[in-house]
Design a protein around this motif. Structure first.
Motif, PDB file in Angstrom:
ATOM      1  N   ASP A  32       0.821  -0.884   0.060  1.00  0.00           N
ATOM      2  CA  ASP A  32       0.222   0.389   0.047  1.00  0.00           C
ATOM      3  C   ASP A  32       0.740   0.811  -0.256  1.00  0.00           C
ATOM      4  O   ASP A  32       0.700   2.420  -0.666  1.00  0.00           O
ATOM      5  N   LEU A  33       2.349   1.224   0.754  1.00  0.00           N
ATOM      6  CA  LEU A  33       2.373   2.019   0.987  1.00  0.00           C
ATOM      7  C   LEU A  33       3.368   2.571  -0.984  1.00  0.00           C
ATOM      8  O   LEU A  33       3.698   4.488  -0.756  1.00  0.00           O
ATOM      9  N   LEU A  34       3.936   1.259  -0.831  1.00  0.00           N
ATOM     10  CA  LEU A  34       4.530   2.285  -2.710  1.00  0.00           C
ATOM     11  C   LEU A  34       3.576   2.202  -3.970  1.00  0.00           C
ATOM     12  O   LEU A  34       4.131   3.127  -4.681  1.00  0.00           O
ATOM     13  N   LYS A  35       2.562   1.125  -3.792  1.00  0.00           N
ATOM     14  CA  LYS A  35       1.473   1.722  -4.533  1.00  0.00           C
ATOM     15  C   LYS A  35       0.928   2.911  -4.821  1.00  0.00           C
ATOM     16  O   LYS A  35       0.371   4.119  -5.785  1.00  0.00           O
ATOM     17  N   THR A  36       0.992   3.951  -3.507  1.00  0.00           N
ATOM     18  CA  THR A  36      -0.347   5.485  -3.364  1.00  0.00           C
ATOM     19  C   THR A  36       1.191   5.586  -3.092  1.00  0.00           C
ATOM     20  O   THR A  36       0.434   6.859  -3.644  1.00  0.00           O
ATOM     21  N   ASP A  37       2.218   6.305  -2.480  1.00  0.00           N
ATOM     22  CA  ASP A  37       3.489   6.846  -2.665  1.00  0.00           C
ATOM     23  C   ASP A  37       4.977   6.776  -3.386  1.00  0.00           C
ATOM     24  O   ASP A  37       5.789   7.436  -3.146  1.00  0.00           O
ATOM     25  N   GLY A  38       4.807   6.087  -3.737  1.00  0.00           N
ATOM     26  CA  GLY A  38       6.006   5.101  -4.065  1.00  0.00           C
ATOM     27  C   GLY A  38       6.082   5.689  -5.921  1.00  0.00           C
ATOM     28  O   GLY A  38       4.746   5.656  -6.369  1.00  0.00           O
ATOM     29  N   PRO A  39       7.572   5.575  -6.559  1.00  0.00           N
ATOM     30  CA  PRO A  39       7.417   6.039  -7.731  1.00  0.00           C
ATOM     31  C   PRO A  39       7.130   4.858  -8.861  1.00  0.00           C
ATOM     32  O   PRO A  39       7.005   4.044  -8.016  1.00  0.00           O
ATOM     33  N   PRO A  40       6.893   4.958 -10.418  1.00  0.00           N
ATOM     34  CA  PRO A  40       6.163   4.747 -11.083  1.00  0.00           C
ATOM     35  C   PRO A  40       7.398   2.956 -11.088  1.00  0.00           C
ATOM     36  O   PRO A  40       8.919   3.262 -10.782  1.00  0.00           O
ATOM     37  N   GLY A  41       6.864   1.910 -11.506  1.00  0.00           N
ATOM     38  CA  GLY A  41       7.224   1.041 -11.895  1.00  0.00           C
ATOM     39  C   GLY A  41       8.504   0.592  -9.866  1.00  0.00           C
ATOM     40  O   GLY A  41      10.133   0.023 -10.310  1.00  0.00           O
ATOM     41  N   ALA A  42       7.860   1.244  -9.279  1.00  0.00           N
ATOM     42  CA  ALA A  42       9.036   0.528  -7.326  1.00  0.00           C
ATOM     43  C   ALA A  42       9.235  -1.415  -8.035  1.00  0.00           C
ATOM     44  O   ALA A  42      10.037  -1.628  -7.001  1.00  0.00           O
ATOM     45  N   SER A  43       8.857  -2.329  -8.682  1.00  0.00           N
ATOM     46  CA  SER A  43       9.064  -3.008  -8.258  1.00  0.00           C
ATOM     47  C   SER A  43      10.150  -3.388  -9.377  1.00  0.00           C
ATOM     48  O   SER A  43      10.212  -5.032  -9.500  1.00  0.00           O
TER      49      SER A  43
END
Length: 434
Positions: free
Chosen positions: A227-238
């Motif tokens: 949730d943290l990365l999908k909401t407030d992380g950069p695109p392509g975080a994976s």
């Protein structure tokens, strides 16, 4: 007569040369191609001038290649190397197998940071001496946090991180509240996620080695992370690991980055970072359960049991991991460039105290305990890893599953169910689960 005398003298000279040659010991040292190790190679004249009977030969390799070659050599008793550069993951495993020689000449072992030395000790014996150590911590943009009307605590909670990230994120300006590892790998996303899970009360295995991905603690961990990365992380975080997030942070794209303490010297270097004068540091977050979400690692020097040159190897490791070596680097390169994270005396040094990230690095290292990494009891040693041979392969597979969940290819519940199946199968096959 002259001819006979010349022959005798020549024979004596050759015998003397042969005696000198046989007295010389050549140490073959396998090491990783990072800046600190390369610097050490450039300073070894300080060692050889005091040990003229010891010659050094270096085998310098990229990390993954080094680990493969060293592991193969030591497992087969190949005897190719006399000194090894190995990580905190390998030391307990290899030490218990009898593959390493206990160190007896380490300079002032009582001065080693307990958290670092604990991960390198087997049955009360130091099996490797740390060259440099690291933990992980929060690196953040002081200007963005202030503009958001927030103040970063020195010891934040995960709730603090979530709240502050939400206020910083401005996707129109390509500024993201937080950057975290998402790239699959036991040393990439699983290092971060495993360390984070400790602070949520989770653990890889219970005391009977049963995998624990089906617990509420792991569900809370993975849901929060996704949730943290999908909401407030950069695109392509994976696809982002250490290097990708470092580039994003230095380009001014990340409000916060939680990663290795060794990155501090990079993000505060104006040659590399656009935000070098706007960086603050805080401990890795917690959830009030007594464990922070930070890891513990050291690159260390060890002696394989197969060497025929133990005495010379002990001397070299003593030199390379000594207080004298630290002072040597400081005199040549400045205090900010000495190998960090190994000795109490370094952090008591008033000159090193001036380095802006020194105190937070020490506090981060001291808050991690590889012998008690989790809230609940566990049968293993290791903070962001489990010190068993099967872990690297197992965690790489789980890392791929979690990275796919971050990419939106599966839900958190599906990912955890798959991780439980993988871990159960591997631990049963290896005989941990009866």
């Amino acid at each position: 007569m002259k001819s006979l005398l010349a022959g005798i003298l020549g024979a004596i000279s050759l015998a003397a040369l042969a005696s000198t040659a046989s007295a010389e010991t050549t140490l073959t040292i396998a090491t990783v191609n990072n800046g600190d190790m390369i610097r050490m190679q450039g300073l070894t004249e300080d060692f050889t001038k005091n040990n003229p009977d010891i010659k050094l030969e270096w085998v310098t390799l990229e990390e993954n290649v080094l680990r493969e070659k060293v592991t193969t050599d030591i497992a087969t008793k190949g005897g190719q190397f006399d000194v090894l550069t190995i990580g905190t993951y390998e030391v307990p495993i290899w030490g218990k197998k009898g593959w390493l020689v206990p160190l007896t000449q380490v300079d002032d072992p009582a001065d080693l940071l307990p958290a670092i030395a604990g991960g390198l000790t087997v049955d009360g014996k130091l099996m490797a001496s740390p060259f440099y150590g690291e933990s992980s911590m929060v690196m953040y943009r002081t200007d963005l946090v202030e503009a958001a009307g927030e103040k970063m605590p020195d010891a934040p909670t995960w709730a603090d991180i979530k709240r502050i990230a939400g206020k910083i994120t401005n996707k129109d300006k390509e500024i993201y509240g937080v950057c975290l590892r998402g790239k699959a790998g036991w040393g990439e996303n699983m290092a971060f996620i495993t360390a984070t899970s400790n602070s949520f009360g989770a653990r890889w295995f219970d005391e009977s080695w049963k995998p624990q991905f089906d617990t509420q603690e792991w569900k809370d961990t993975l849901n929060f992370y996704l949730d943290l990365l999908k909401t407030d992380g950069p695109p392509g975080a994976s696809s982002n690991g250490f290097n990708e997030n470092l580039a994003l942070f230095n380009a001014g794209k990340c409000g916060m980055w939680i990663d290795a303490t060794v990155a501090a010297s990079f993000v505060t270097n104006p040659k590399d970072s656009k935000v070098a004068d706007k960086v603050g540091f805080a401990l890795a977050p917690d959830n009030g359960l007594g464990k922070r979400g930070n890891w513990l690692w050291a690159w260390s020097l060890a002696i394989p049991a197969g060497t025929q040159k133990e005495e010379a190897a002990q001397k070299f490791i003593n030199w390379a991991t000594s207080k004298h070596y630290t002072e040597l680097v400081a005199s040549k390169e400045g205090w900010a460039n000495v190998p960090p994270g190994t000795r109490t005396s370094l952090y008591a040094n008033p000159e090193y105290a001036k380095v802006p990230f020194a105190k937070m690095t020490l506090d981060s290292i001291n808050s991690a305990d590889p012998t008690k990494p989790t809230v609940k009891p566990v049968p293993y040693v290791g903070v962001q890893f489990v010190a068993i041979p099967e872990f690297a392969g197992m965690a790489t597979t789980v890392g791929q599953i979690f990275s796919a969940a971050l990419a939106g290819e599966k839900t958190a519940d599906e990912a955890l169910a798959e991780a439980q199946d993988v871990a159960t199968r591997e631990m049963t096959k290896a005989g941990y689960i009866k």
